[in-house]
Design a protein around this motif. Structure first.
Motif, PDB file in Angstrom:
ATOM      1  N   LYS A 199       0.826  -1.206   0.000  1.00  0.00           N
ATOM      2  CA  LYS A 199       0.000   0.000   0.000  1.00  0.00           C
ATOM      3  C   LYS A 199       0.858   1.253   0.000  1.00  0.00           C
ATOM      4  CE  LYS A 199      -3.788   2.136   2.633  1.00  0.00           C
ATOM      5  NZ  LYS A 199      -4.673   2.006   3.830  1.00  0.00           N
ATOM      6  N   SER A 200       2.007   1.189   0.679  1.00  0.00           N
ATOM      7  CA  SER A 200       2.836   2.390   0.828  1.00  0.00           C
ATOM      8  C   SER A 200       3.832   2.600  -0.309  1.00  0.00           C
ATOM      9  CB  SER A 200       3.584   2.350   2.168  1.00  0.00           C
ATOM     10  OG  SER A 200       4.477   1.258   2.212  1.00  0.00           O
ATOM     11  N   ILE A 201       4.319   1.511  -0.925  1.00  0.00           N
ATOM     12  CA  ILE A 201       5.360   1.672  -1.952  1.00  0.00           C
ATOM     13  C   ILE A 201       4.907   1.263  -3.347  1.00  0.00           C
ATOM     14  CG2 ILE A 201       7.160   1.274  -0.225  1.00  0.00           C
ATOM     15  CD1 ILE A 201       7.640  -1.444  -1.617  1.00  0.00           C
ATOM     16  N   GLY A 202       3.764   0.587  -3.445  1.00  0.00           N
ATOM     17  CA  GLY A 202       3.285   0.142  -4.747  1.00  0.00           C
ATOM     18  C   GLY A 202       3.461  -1.352  -4.935  1.00  0.00           C
ATOM     19  N   SER A 203       2.433  -2.014  -5.388  1.00  0.00           N
ATOM     20  CA  SER A 203       2.467  -3.468  -5.523  1.00  0.00           C
ATOM     21  C   SER A 203       3.440  -3.938  -6.595  1.00  0.00           C
ATOM     22  CB  SER A 203       1.069  -3.996  -5.838  1.00  0.00           C
ATOM     23  OG  SER A 203       0.579  -3.420  -7.037  1.00  0.00           O
ATOM     24  N   ASP A 204       3.800  -3.070  -7.549  1.00  0.00           N
ATOM     25  CA  ASP A 204       4.701  -3.469  -8.626  1.00  0.00           C
ATOM     26  C   ASP A 204       6.126  -3.696  -8.136  1.00  0.00           C
ATOM     27  OD1 ASP A 204       4.697  -0.620  -8.148  1.00  0.00           O
ATOM     28  OD2 ASP A 204       6.022  -0.425  -9.897  1.00  0.00           O
ATOM     29  N   LYS A 205       6.427  -3.241  -6.919  1.00  0.00           N
ATOM     30  CA  LYS A 205       7.788  -3.389  -6.396  1.00  0.00           C
ATOM     31  C   LYS A 205       7.974  -4.627  -5.531  1.00  0.00           C
ATOM     32  CE  LYS A 205       8.784   1.572  -6.431  1.00  0.00           C
ATOM     33  NZ  LYS A 205       9.168   2.756  -5.611  1.00  0.00           N
ATOM     34  N   ILE A 206       6.901  -5.349  -5.296  1.00  0.00           N
ATOM     35  CA  ILE A 206       6.989  -6.524  -4.429  1.00  0.00           C
ATOM     36  C   ILE A 206       6.536  -7.764  -5.169  1.00  0.00           C
ATOM     37  CG2 ILE A 206       6.099  -7.618  -2.328  1.00  0.00           C
ATOM     38  CD1 ILE A 206       5.902  -4.966  -1.051  1.00  0.00           C
ATOM     39  N   GLY A 207       7.320  -8.833  -5.052  1.00  0.00           N
ATOM     40  CA  GLY A 207       6.961 -10.107  -5.646  1.00  0.00           C
ATOM     41  C   GLY A 207       6.585 -11.108  -4.570  1.00  0.00           C
ATOM     42  N   TRP A 208       5.736 -12.074  -4.949  1.00  0.00           N
ATOM     43  CA  TRP A 208       5.303 -13.136  -4.036  1.00  0.00           C
ATOM     44  C   TRP A 208       5.614 -14.472  -4.681  1.00  0.00           C
ATOM     45  CZ3 TRP A 208       3.044 -12.468   0.708  1.00  0.00           C
ATOM     46  CH2 TRP A 208       2.562 -11.197   1.014  1.00  0.00           C
ATOM     47  N   VAL A 209       6.021 -15.414  -3.889  1.00  0.00           N
ATOM     48  CA  VAL A 209       6.285 -16.745  -4.425  1.00  0.00           C
ATOM     49  C   VAL A 209       6.196 -17.752  -3.288  1.00  0.00           C
ATOM     50  CG1 VAL A 209       8.793 -16.778  -4.053  1.00  0.00           C
ATOM     51  CG2 VAL A 209       7.817 -17.997  -6.021  1.00  0.00           C
ATOM     52  N   LEU A 210       5.917 -19.003  -3.608  1.00  0.00           N
ATOM     53  CA  LEU A 210       5.988 -20.042  -2.596  1.00  0.00           C
ATOM     54  C   LEU A 210       7.412 -20.118  -2.075  1.00  0.00           C
ATOM     55  CD1 LEU A 210       3.930 -22.916  -4.284  1.00  0.00           C
ATOM     56  CD2 LEU A 210       3.182 -21.386  -2.461  1.00  0.00           C
ATOM     57  N   PRO A 211       7.604 -20.588  -0.848  1.00  0.00           N
ATOM     58  CA  PRO A 211       8.969 -20.693  -0.325  1.00  0.00           C
ATOM     59  C   PRO A 211       9.848 -21.537  -1.245  1.00  0.00           C
ATOM     60  CG  PRO A 211       7.372 -21.047   1.430  1.00  0.00           C
ATOM     61  CD  PRO A 211       6.592 -21.002   0.151  1.00  0.00           C
TER      62      PRO A 211
END
Length: 430
Positions: free
Chosen positions: A290-302
């Motif tokens: 929310k604070s920096i933008g979703s385009d800068k964070i990635g998600w993945v399974l461990p």
């Protein structure tokens, strides 16, 4: 003897007349139309851990809607930082000043449920024939059970791997290609660190060096291990368990980890943009997005462990009620309302928790890219096992980790000596 009998009869007749007058001929009823209490306004005290604005605003919104639908019930919410929460709750229970409804961390519930503090929700669930029970993911529902009773309903969150795509680019790494194996976690962390003037200004990975059992367990689960067994005996001194601690300590010495406490009110390094990767809560990552933008964070399974495991740590917050609440029906009504589909979806979509209701999966996944990863991770996720020895094991594991990070003892010695003390304390407590 006759005088006493006559006097007693007179008293009984007088009391009967008074009671009849007071009741106006109407039987006493417990329960308002929605929650089952008297017509007098009831005030429920709610304590909830965490002071993040995203969470507090969402909880307040649920309360407001609940009060509108239940005009005879008010809910007073108190939000307390995680670092202070359990101690304050313990003191409140000791003094008989506990809230009616409370949020409880995963470890908090499973380690104290045997003490008889909390309300068994099963009779209320059965009386209402609550449909939500069948909609819950079975493993998530079971997490709040003890000896056949339901003592909490879980709002789960997991620890998938999150990474900063912008930091990957700065380090010359592919922003869309996070580590895929257990060993690559540590290799990437070393490459991603930023050291200026001999001081680490950005860590390669967010590993808590104080109260750090969650970071440790996120790694340990990938090796197919836990830090205590089904009987509650510590296993964090096993050869396999020593390995990830040694790797963490090596990274720390190399400057790839910024010292931190997992309970610090100011947030962890990853939350504060001071680390490139983290096994972080979905709730914390949602706030950062929310604070920096979703385009800068990635998600993945461990990343996969040696045998291909991608087990994610599952924690979350239980909603439970005090066993000694004066308003058990109203407390259950509020908890049940929170878990209605629309309310669960609203809370989880804003707070970063995951809907525990199976029927919400498709709708939740549509709300964001990371949500699909969250649900996928639930297929192989593990929380703390129920054990009255949980707090003892956590205490000595924390000491061992701090001793290892601070160079007080070599890694293996720190783990073995503290596991030994944990076994002794557990034996003495039996």
């Amino acid at each position: 003897m006759k005088k006493i009998t006559a006097l007693s009869l007179a008293i009984v007749l007088t009391l009967t007349a008074l009671l009849t007058a007071c009741s106006s001929g109407q039987p006493h009823k417990e329960g308002a139309s929605a929650a089952g209490s008297s017509n007098e306004e009831v005030t429920l005290k709610l304590w909830y851990p965490g002071t993040d604005e995203t969470v507090t605003e969402t909880v307040e919104a649920i309360i407001q809607k609940f009060e509108t639908k239940n005009p005879g019930i008010k809910v007073e919410a108190t939000f307390i930082p995680w670092a202070e929460y359990f101690q304050k709750l313990t003191v409140a229970y000791s003094g008989g000043m506990q809230p009616d409804v409370q949020g409880l961390g995963f470890g908090q519930l499973i380690s104290t449920v045997s003490q008889g503090k909390y309300l068994n929700l099963t009779p209320f669930i059965e009386a209402d024939k609550w449909e939500g029970q069948k909609d819950f993911f079975p493993d998530i529902l079971t997490a709040g059970q003890y000896e056949g009773g339901q003592y909490g309903l879980l709002l789960p969150e997991i620890r998938p791997l999150a990474w900063r795509k912008d930091y990957f680019k700065e380090a010359g790494l592919d922003a869309d290609s996070p580590p895929k194996t257990f060993d690559e976690i540590f290799e990437y962390a070393d490459k991603l660190k930023v050291v200026e003037g001999g001081k680490t200004v950005r860590g390669g990975i967010d590993i808590q060096t104080s109260n750090g059992e969650q970071s440790y367990l996120s790694l340990l689960l990938l090796l197919g291990e836990d830090f205590y067994d089904a009987e509650g005996d510590p296993t964090f001194d096993s050869p396999v368990s020593v390995q990830p601690v040694q790797k963490q300590v090596d990274l720390y010495k190399a400057g790839a980890i910024i010292p931190s406490n997992q309970q610090q009110a100011s947030g962890t390094p990853f939350q504060n943009s001071q680390a490139a990767m983290a096994f972080t809560s979905t709730q914390a990552a949602a706030s950062l997005q929310k604070s920096i933008g979703s385009d800068k964070i990635g998600w993945v399974l461990p990343p996969a462990g040696p045998d291909g495991r991608q087990t994610a740590l599952m924690l979350g917050t239980f909603l439970s009620a005090a066993g000694q609440t004066k308003h058990p029906k109203e407390a259950w009504a509020f908890i049940k309302y929170w878990f209605e589909k629309d309310n669960v979806l609203e809370f989880t979509s804003k707070s970063g928790a995951i809907p525990p209701l199976q029927s919400l999966r498709d709708e939740y996944v549509k709300l964001g890219e990371g949500n699909e990863i969250a649900f996928e991770a639930l297929k192989d996720a593990k929380g703390y096992g129920a054990s009255g020895s949980w707090s003892i094991n956590v205490k000595y594991l924390r000491i061992a980790l701090e001793e290892a990070f601070n160079g007080i003892r070599p890694v293996e010695e720190a783990l073995k000596e503290n596991a030994k003390m944990a076994r002794e304390e557990i034996a003495n407590a039996k």
